[in-house]
Scaffold this motif. Structure first.
Motif, PDB file in Angstrom:
ATOM      1  N   LEU A   1       0.812  -1.208   0.000  1.00 55.40           N
ATOM      2  CA  LEU A   1       0.000   0.000   0.000  1.00 55.40           C
ATOM      3  C   LEU A   1       0.852   1.268   0.000  1.00 55.40           C
ATOM      4  CD1 LEU A   1      -2.724  -1.118   2.566  1.00 55.40           C
ATOM      5  CD2 LEU A   1      -2.598  -1.541   0.101  1.00 55.40           C
ATOM      6  N   ARG A   2       0.210   2.352  -0.364  1.00 49.62           N
ATOM      7  CA  ARG A   2       0.895   3.628  -0.539  1.00 49.62           C
ATOM      8  C   ARG A   2       1.604   4.098   0.728  1.00 49.62           C
ATOM      9  NH1 ARG A   2       0.241   6.549  -4.806  1.00 49.62           N
ATOM     10  NH2 ARG A   2      -1.683   5.419  -5.348  1.00 49.62           N
ATOM     11  N   ASP A   3       1.087   3.721   1.887  1.00 47.45           N
ATOM     12  CA  ASP A   3       1.693   4.155   3.147  1.00 47.45           C
ATOM     13  C   ASP A   3       2.834   3.263   3.612  1.00 47.45           C
ATOM     14  OD1 ASP A   3       0.370   1.886   3.955  1.00 47.45           O
ATOM     15  OD2 ASP A   3      -0.940   2.872   5.407  1.00 47.45           O
ATOM     16  N   GLY A   4       3.222   2.272   2.781  1.00 45.81           N
ATOM     17  CA  GLY A   4       4.345   1.394   3.115  1.00 45.81           C
ATOM     18  C   GLY A   4       3.961   0.132   3.846  1.00 45.81           C
ATOM     19  N   THR A   5       2.687  -0.041   4.145  1.00 47.99           N
ATOM     20  CA  THR A   5       2.228  -1.256   4.814  1.00 47.99           C
ATOM     21  C   THR A   5       1.831  -2.309   3.788  1.00 47.99           C
ATOM     22  OG1 THR A   5      -0.061  -0.477   4.944  1.00 47.99           O
ATOM     23  CG2 THR A   5       1.421   0.083   6.774  1.00 47.99           C
ATOM     24  N   HIS A   6       1.548  -3.511   4.279  1.00 48.62           N
ATOM     25  CA  HIS A   6       1.135  -4.618   3.417  1.00 48.62           C
ATOM     26  C   HIS A   6      -0.182  -5.184   3.928  1.00 48.62           C
ATOM     27  CE1 HIS A   6       5.086  -4.656   1.467  1.00 48.62           C
ATOM     28  NE2 HIS A   6       5.619  -4.601   2.681  1.00 48.62           N
ATOM     29  N   ARG A   7      -0.949  -5.714   3.026  1.00 47.54           N
ATOM     30  CA  ARG A   7      -2.218  -6.351   3.379  1.00 47.54           C
ATOM     31  C   ARG A   7      -2.262  -7.739   2.728  1.00 47.54           C
ATOM     32  NH1 ARG A   7      -7.388  -4.432   4.652  1.00 47.54           N
ATOM     33  NH2 ARG A   7      -6.228  -2.728   5.641  1.00 47.54           N
ATOM     34  N   LEU A   8      -2.414  -8.770   3.550  1.00 50.03           N
ATOM     35  CA  LEU A   8      -2.564 -10.115   3.023  1.00 50.03           C
ATOM     36  C   LEU A   8      -3.963 -10.283   2.452  1.00 50.03           C
ATOM     37  CD1 LEU A   8      -0.823 -12.415   5.664  1.00 50.03           C
ATOM     38  CD2 LEU A   8       0.128 -11.414   3.589  1.00 50.03           C
ATOM     39  N   VAL A   9      -4.058 -11.042   1.374  1.00 49.11           N
ATOM     40  CA  VAL A   9      -5.351 -11.317   0.757  1.00 49.11           C
ATOM     41  C   VAL A   9      -5.377 -12.780   0.343  1.00 49.11           C
ATOM     42  CG1 VAL A   9      -4.521 -10.552  -1.516  1.00 49.11           C
ATOM     43  CG2 VAL A   9      -6.976 -10.637  -1.062  1.00 49.11           C
ATOM     44  N   ASN A  10      -6.519 -13.412   0.530  1.00 57.33           N
ATOM     45  CA  ASN A  10      -6.677 -14.817   0.152  1.00 57.33           C
ATOM     46  C   ASN A  10      -8.086 -15.020  -0.394  1.00 57.33           C
ATOM     47  OD1 ASN A  10      -6.614 -17.551  -0.226  1.00 57.33           O
ATOM     48  ND2 ASN A  10      -6.539 -18.090   1.944  1.00 57.33           N
ATOM     49  N   ILE A  11      -8.184 -15.081  -1.704  1.00 58.70           N
ATOM     50  CA  ILE A  11      -9.456 -15.374  -2.357  1.00 58.70           C
ATOM     51  C   ILE A  11      -9.499 -16.888  -2.538  1.00 58.70           C
ATOM     52  CG2 ILE A  11     -10.959 -14.876  -4.328  1.00 58.70           C
ATOM     53  CD1 ILE A  11      -9.230 -12.350  -4.793  1.00 58.70           C
ATOM     54  N   ASP A  12     -10.021 -17.563  -1.532  1.00 61.77           N
ATOM     55  CA  ASP A  12      -9.925 -19.017  -1.465  1.00 61.77           C
ATOM     56  C   ASP A  12     -11.204 -19.665  -2.009  1.00 61.77           C
ATOM     57  OD1 ASP A  12      -8.589 -21.392  -0.872  1.00 61.77           O
ATOM     58  OD2 ASP A  12      -9.517 -21.552   1.101  1.00 61.77           O
ATOM     59  N   ARG A  13     -11.489 -19.379  -3.245  1.00 61.51           N
ATOM     60  CA  ARG A  13     -12.647 -19.963  -3.929  1.00 61.51           C
ATOM     61  C   ARG A  13     -12.308 -20.056  -5.412  1.00 61.51           C
ATOM     62  NH1 ARG A  13     -14.208 -14.526  -3.058  1.00 61.51           N
ATOM     63  NH2 ARG A  13     -14.808 -13.426  -4.979  1.00 61.51           N
ATOM     64  N   PRO A  14     -13.014 -20.869  -6.174  1.00 60.51           N
ATOM     65  CA  PRO A  14     -12.707 -20.997  -7.602  1.00 60.51           C
ATOM     66  C   PRO A  14     -12.836 -19.657  -8.318  1.00 60.51           C
ATOM     67  CG  PRO A  14     -14.079 -22.815  -6.884  1.00 60.51           C
ATOM     68  CD  PRO A  14     -14.038 -21.842  -5.746  1.00 60.51           C
ATOM     69  N   LEU A  15     -11.720 -19.198  -8.869  1.00 58.90           N
ATOM     70  CA  LEU A  15     -11.674 -17.917  -9.565  1.00 58.90           C
ATOM     71  C   LEU A  15     -10.989 -18.045 -10.925  1.00 58.90           C
ATOM     72  CD1 LEU A  15     -12.071 -14.779  -9.375  1.00 58.90           C
ATOM     73  CD2 LEU A  15      -9.742 -14.694  -8.426  1.00 58.90           C
ATOM     74  N   LEU A  16      -9.946 -18.859 -10.978  1.00 60.45           N
ATOM     75  CA  LEU A  16      -9.121 -18.993 -12.178  1.00 60.45           C
ATOM     76  C   LEU A  16      -9.084 -20.443 -12.638  1.00 60.45           C
ATOM     77  CD1 LEU A  16      -6.033 -17.027 -10.799  1.00 60.45           C
ATOM     78  CD2 LEU A  16      -7.856 -16.051 -12.181  1.00 60.45           C
ATOM     79  N   ARG A  17      -8.684 -20.636 -13.889  1.00 61.32           N
ATOM     80  CA  ARG A  17      -8.520 -21.982 -14.421  1.00 61.32           C
ATOM     81  C   ARG A  17      -7.601 -21.912 -15.635  1.00 61.32           C
ATOM     82  NH1 ARG A  17     -11.747 -26.810 -14.292  1.00 61.32           N
ATOM     83  NH2 ARG A  17     -11.583 -28.085 -16.171  1.00 61.32           N
ATOM     84  N   VAL A  18      -6.654 -22.845 -15.706  1.00 63.79           N
ATOM     85  CA  VAL A  18      -5.806 -22.983 -16.900  1.00 63.79           C
ATOM     86  C   VAL A  18      -6.389 -24.134 -17.707  1.00 63.79           C
ATOM     87  CG1 VAL A  18      -3.477 -23.333 -17.790  1.00 63.79           C
ATOM     88  CG2 VAL A  18      -3.801 -22.217 -15.570  1.00 63.79           C
ATOM     89  N   PRO A  19      -7.139 -23.841 -18.784  1.00 67.23           N
ATOM     90  CA  PRO A  19      -7.846 -24.900 -19.510  1.00 67.23           C
ATOM     91  C   PRO A  19      -6.917 -25.675 -20.450  1.00 67.23           C
ATOM     92  CG  PRO A  19      -8.299 -22.782 -20.517  1.00 67.23           C
ATOM     93  CD  PRO A  19      -7.438 -22.497 -19.321  1.00 67.23           C
ATOM     94  N   GLN A  20      -7.011 -26.979 -20.368  1.00 70.01           N
ATOM     95  CA  GLN A  20      -6.226 -27.834 -21.254  1.00 70.01           C
ATOM     96  C   GLN A  20      -6.920 -27.950 -22.606  1.00 70.01           C
ATOM     97  OE1 GLN A  20      -3.891 -32.137 -21.103  1.00 70.01           O
ATOM     98  NE2 GLN A  20      -5.418 -31.657 -19.561  1.00 70.01           N
ATOM     99  N   LEU A  21      -6.140 -28.110 -23.644  1.00 71.19           N
ATOM    100  CA  LEU A  21      -6.687 -28.298 -24.983  1.00 71.19           C
ATOM    101  C   LEU A  21      -7.338 -29.677 -25.080  1.00 71.19           C
ATOM    102  CD1 LEU A  21      -6.885 -27.051 -27.851  1.00 71.19           C
ATOM    103  CD2 LEU A  21      -4.743 -28.247 -28.390  1.00 71.19           C
ATOM    104  N   ALA A  22      -8.522 -29.733 -25.645  1.00 75.40           N
ATOM    105  CA  ALA A  22      -9.239 -31.004 -25.793  1.00 75.40           C
ATOM    106  C   ALA A  22      -8.426 -31.993 -26.617  1.00 75.40           C
ATOM    107  CB  ALA A  22     -10.594 -30.767 -26.452  1.00 75.40           C
ATOM    108  N   VAL A  23      -8.555 -33.274 -26.300  1.00 70.59           N
ATOM    109  CA  VAL A  23      -7.790 -34.301 -26.993  1.00 70.59           C
ATOM    110  C   VAL A  23      -8.151 -34.344 -28.480  1.00 70.59           C
ATOM    111  CG1 VAL A  23      -9.425 -36.189 -26.554  1.00 70.59           C
ATOM    112  CG2 VAL A  23      -6.962 -36.682 -26.802  1.00 70.59           C
TER     113      VAL A  23
END
Length: 432
Positions: A134-156
């Motif tokens: 953050l701008r004031d030099g501090t840090h904030r931990l964040v954990n979005i612990d739910r399905p958000l992203l996916r790297v999709p594989q190419l279909a066979v």
């Protein structure tokens, strides 16, 4: 001297919670610190003057933690007993300009961290975690612990050779996860993450973010004798060392002849060369300041280091049932066989015969079985923080760990009994 607290399968249950609480090195050290706080430890700032008070103390720096317990009556030249580990795991990490996409898909630009098995990140539900600066030099931990992203594989159907010639992944083109549909707008991801963390997006000036698999750890096998989960390399060791240090700190001070230490570093998976890595000055600085705070001289520092021993704990390779020929013909570590002693005469591991004796004595005293790992001569040997710690600080170091399968996968596998066996050995070692 009474024995340190015993560990059992309840320790492994607790490890599962620790793995879930530590999707990034920053979360892992915060979780370890919280556990040490409950055991009576207190945080000391590196920018403050240190005093000679006894008891448990710890330093946090980024994704690293060094904690130690000074018993009543400890002299300035009292040697240390160190349980070393690392907090980072091979994974994907968000780039400085994260918003990207094509063909109507919104994606996140990521870089590959460490020697990850790329295919294990395909088609997994991924959350996103890390820290915001953050701008004031501090840090904030964040954990979005739910399905958000996916790297999709190419279909066979579009890659008929995937099962015959092997899956081929381009680290740049094929590993960018999707996170939605629509046009790409610069700043979208960080605005979203900042809102999830409860901070004003305008206050965010930097970030260290990484996807993580949201599937929780689980026992498996007919008798629940196995444990599957993320980041065992090497949060399994961080958890064991934290529990061991807390247990030893609960012993009577007159039964602790050394100063027990937990040193958990970041960036082992890419060479340890950072201010929070084992090749940086963090450990040496903490140990020296501890000596000097107790009125010690450089001579006391030299005496303390000369009598110090470090057990560098990191996961190793269990014998693989489908690839037995990749292992040494006479060294076959098995899961639930107890911690492993890691040996390499070319010093990819720091163990020598003297170190073997130290480890064997700790295991014998703890009533813990142990095994030996040596690489097949035809296969390259990995390395750990062990040789770095030994060379940088002149400290006798022994490389140990727990034997696992699927190392560097997004989801690894160990024996369900090995985590508490490791913790028992570490506790006995730290207690002297």
């Amino acid at each position: 001297m009474s024995s340190p607290l015993r560990f059992d399968r309840g320790h492994t249950d607790d490890l599962m919670a620790f793995l879930m609480a530590g999707p990034t090195p920053y979360h892992a050290v915060a979780t370890a610190a919280a556990r040490l706080e409950k055991a009576g430890f207190r945080q000391v700032e590196e920018t403050a003057a240190w005093d000679a008070t006894t008891g448990g103390k710890y330093v946090l720096r980024g994704g690293a933690i060094v904690a130690w317990y000074v018993p009543e009556g400890a002299e300035a030249h009292t040697p240390f007993r160190i349980a070393g580990a690392h907090t980072d795991s091979p994974n994907l990490r968000v780039k400085p300009q994260p918003d990207t996409g094509s063909h109507g898909w919104r994606q996140v630009a990521v870089e590959i961290y460490g020697g990850t098995l790329l295919n294990t990140w395909l088609d997994r539900d991924l959350g996103l975690a890390g820290r915001l600066s953050l701008r004031d030099g501090t840090h904030r931990l964040v954990n979005i612990d739910r399905p958000l992203l996916r790297v999709p594989q190419l279909a066979v159907h579009l890659d008929r050779s995937a099962n015959t010639d092997g899956l081929k992944l381009d680290r740049q083109k094929h590993m960018q996860p999707i996170w939605g549909l629509g046009d790409v707008h610069e700043g979208d991801l960080i605005r979203f993450v900042a809102e999830e963390a409860g901070v004003d997006p305008a206050d965010v000036t930097g970030w260290d973010l990484m996807p993580h698999a949201v599937e929780p750890p689980a026992y498996l096998g007919r008798d629940h004798e196995l444990l599957a989960g993320p980041r065992m390399d090497n949060l399994l060791s961080v958890h064991a060392a934290t529990a061991a240090l807390a247990a030893v700190a609960g012993l009577p001070d007159d039964e602790i002849p050394y100063i027990p230490v937990l040193a958990a570093f970041d960036h082992e998976e890419n060479g340890s060369q950072s201010d929070t890595g084992a090749d940086g000055p963090l450990l040496g600085g903490v140990l020296e300041r501890s000596v000097f705070a107790r009125g010690g001289s450089y001579e006391d520092r030299a005496r303390a280091f000369a009598g110090t021993v470090c057990l560098s704990s990191d996961t190793g390779h269990a014998i693989h049932p489908n690839y037995g020929e990749r292992h040494d013909p006479t060294h076959h570590p098995v899961v639930n066989g107890g911690p492993i002693l890691k040996v390499n005469v070319n010093m990819r591991y720091a163990t020598d015969g003297s170190g073997r004796a130290v480890f064997a004595a700790a295991c014998e005293k703890a009533g813990v079985p142990w095994q030996t790992f040596v690489s097949n001569n035809s296969m390259p040997c990995g390395t750990t923080i062990g040789p770095i710690t030994a060379a940088r600080h002149g400290i006798q170091t022994v490389d140990i760990g727990v034997a696992i399968l699927s190392m560097h996968s997004a989801r690894e596998l160990c024996g369900a009994d090995d985590p508490h066996l490791l913790a028992g050995a570490l506790a006995t070692f730290l207690a002297g």
